[in-house]
Design a protein around this motif. Structure first.
Motif, short mmCIF file in Angstrom:
data_model
loop_
_atom_site.label_atom_id
_atom_site.label_comp_id
_atom_site.label_asym_id
_atom_site.label_seq_id
_atom_site.Cartn_x
_atom_site.Cartn_y
_atom_site.Cartn_z
N CYS A 53 0.83 -1.21 0.00
CA CYS A 53 0.00 0.00 0.00
C CYS A 53 0.86 1.25 0.00
CB CYS A 53 -0.93 0.00 1.21
SG CYS A 53 -2.23 -1.25 1.21
N ALA A 56 2.42 1.87 -3.36
CA ALA A 56 1.45 2.39 -4.32
C ALA A 56 1.26 3.89 -4.14
CB ALA A 56 0.11 1.67 -4.15
N ALA A 98 2.80 -4.24 -6.19
CA ALA A 98 2.08 -2.96 -6.15
C ALA A 98 2.67 -1.97 -7.14
CB ALA A 98 2.11 -2.39 -4.74
N THR A 99 4.00 -1.86 -7.19
CA THR A 99 4.60 -0.89 -8.11
C THR A 99 4.35 -1.30 -9.57
OG1 THR A 99 6.75 -2.04 -7.94
CG2 THR A 99 6.37 -0.14 -6.47
N ARG A 101 1.73 -2.91 -10.66
CA ARG A 101 0.32 -2.58 -10.94
C ARG A 101 0.18 -1.09 -11.21
NH1 ARG A 101 -5.00 -4.08 -7.20
NH2 ARG A 101 -6.26 -2.28 -7.80
N MET A 102 0.89 -0.27 -10.48
CA MET A 102 0.81 1.18 -10.70
C MET A 102 1.37 1.57 -12.07
SD MET A 102 -0.70 2.46 -8.01
CE MET A 102 -0.24 4.20 -7.82
N GLU A 124 -5.71 4.65 -8.13
CA GLU A 124 -5.29 3.25 -8.08
C GLU A 124 -4.71 2.91 -6.71
OE1 GLU A 124 -4.99 -0.45 -10.26
OE2 GLU A 124 -6.14 1.40 -10.47
N ALA A 125 -3.95 3.84 -6.13
CA ALA A 125 -3.39 3.61 -4.80
C ALA A 125 -4.51 3.47 -3.77
CB ALA A 125 -2.46 4.75 -4.41
N ILE A 128 -5.99 0.03 -4.17
CA ILE A 128 -5.15 -1.01 -3.57
C ILE A 128 -5.36 -1.06 -2.07
CG2 ILE A 128 -2.74 -1.59 -3.04
CD1 ILE A 128 -2.04 -0.75 -5.91
#
Length: 347
Positions: A53, A56, A98-99, A101-102, A124-125, A128
């Motif tokens: 998290c 993100a 996470a990174t 996905r970003m 998006e963050a 997540i």
């Protein structure tokens, strides 16, 4: 009680400084990507889901602070931000998840321009974070029925709200069972050398009113021998495709003890912690941290000056010692190789 471990406020990433707990509740303001990277590396924030998290939000911060005039340059800046963040805690797969996905989200809206990327990444963050919180509650729902009737659970490190968006992974079944009115008593390993159990898990359980007993790590075998432990629930920083589990150092020893004493050993983790690209635990990188964290506690030396100390932050528990893996998509039992792949098709 649910905490919010990390959040976005006034163009900055805010997070609870977990190094200061339980004595001081302090919020860190990360106004630059370097501050987010430091927070992850220094363990101001820790726990695989919470790290994800935070990363993100860090990517969203990097996008909003970039001076890029076109999407191509901004995407390049984001790739650099991803590399910076990924390098901070290599064992926790949620970080790179996470990174990545970003970055994918940024690429998806790049045709709409720089401002669209910046807006989309903050959204998006937040998504997540919301998904992580929902995931934790689902893990609680799936895991609570696994706790035996007497409710004596041993846990290691901190896989509670502080390690996630706010509810926990290993603590989620415990919280859920307690909320259902079931008898629960938690044996909390202190978790040397960083004392996440003594400092953080004990604090969280006190806040929630859940009965507990804090023990030193070398008391766990004795508690099992005396018949005081009904099951063990731990978190995970990475789960390999065959079910091998990387978690805080000391987890492997508990799994060995559990097998000898015929005690169920459960791992609670989100699906994002499962790394199907890593065949076994032998391929998981193990972070080596500063030996001073072993020779000192809270800045006070407990060992002779100049002594050599080792500090592998994690160990790997072979899948043969794992009774089941609890995820938000359900409970997975051996053989893990096929079962974990089948999870990919579940919502």
């Amino acid at each position: 009680m649910e905490l919010r471990t990390v959040w976005w406020e006034e163009e900055s990433v805010r997070l609870i400084d977990q190094r200061k707990l339980p004595h001081t509740f302090e919020v860190v303001h990360c106004t630059e990507l370097a501050h987010v990277a430091h927070a992850i590396r220094s363990m101001q924030v820790r726990g695989a889901p919470a790290i994800g998290c935070t990363a993100a939000y860090g990517m969203a911060l990097a996008a909003r602070q970039s001076s890029a005039a076109n999407p191509e340059t901004l995407l390049a800046d984001l790739q650099q931000a991803k590399a910076t963040l990924d390098a901070q805690r290599p064992t926790a797969v949620n970080l790179a998840w996470a990174t990545a996905r970003m970055v994918r989200r940024a690429e998806a809206v790049a045709v709409e321009g720089v401002n669209a990327i910046k807006t989309a990444l903050l959204a998006e963050a937040e998504a997540i974070y919301a998904e992580d919180l929902a995931m934790c509650h689902a893990i609680g729902d799936h895991g609570a029925p696994l706790i035996p009737p007497r409710g004596h659970v041993l846990t290691h490190c901190n896989a509670g709200g502080l390690a996630t968006a706010g509810y926990g992974t290993a603590l989620a079944p415990i919280r859920t069972a307690f909320a259902q009115g079931r008898p629960i008593h938690v044996f909390v390993d202190e978790t040397r050398p960083f004392l996440q159990g003594a400092r953080l898990t004990a604090w969280e359980l006190l806040q929630a009113g859940i009965p507990q007993t804090l023990i030193t790590d070398n008391m766990a075998a004795f508690m099992m021998q005396r018949g005081l432990v009904d099951c063990i629930i731990v978190g995970a920083d990475r789960i390999a495709a065959n079910g091998d589990v990387a978690n805080k150092i000391g987890t492997y020893g508990l799994a060995v003890l559990a097998r000898y004493h015929n005690i169920p050993f459960y791992v609670a983790a989100p699906y994002s912690t499962i790394d199907l690209a890593t065949a076994s635990g032998a391929e998981i990188p193990i972070e080596e941290r500063d030996p001073a964290e072993v020779t000192h506690i809270a800045g006070i030396a407990i060992a002779p000056h100049g002594v050599n100390a080792a500090h592998p932050a994690f160990d790997v528990t072979p899948h043969e010692l794992v009774t089941a893996i609890i995820t938000e998509r359900g409970v997975v039992r051996p053989p893990f190789l096929d079962a974990l792949r089948q999870l990919a098709s579940k919502p």
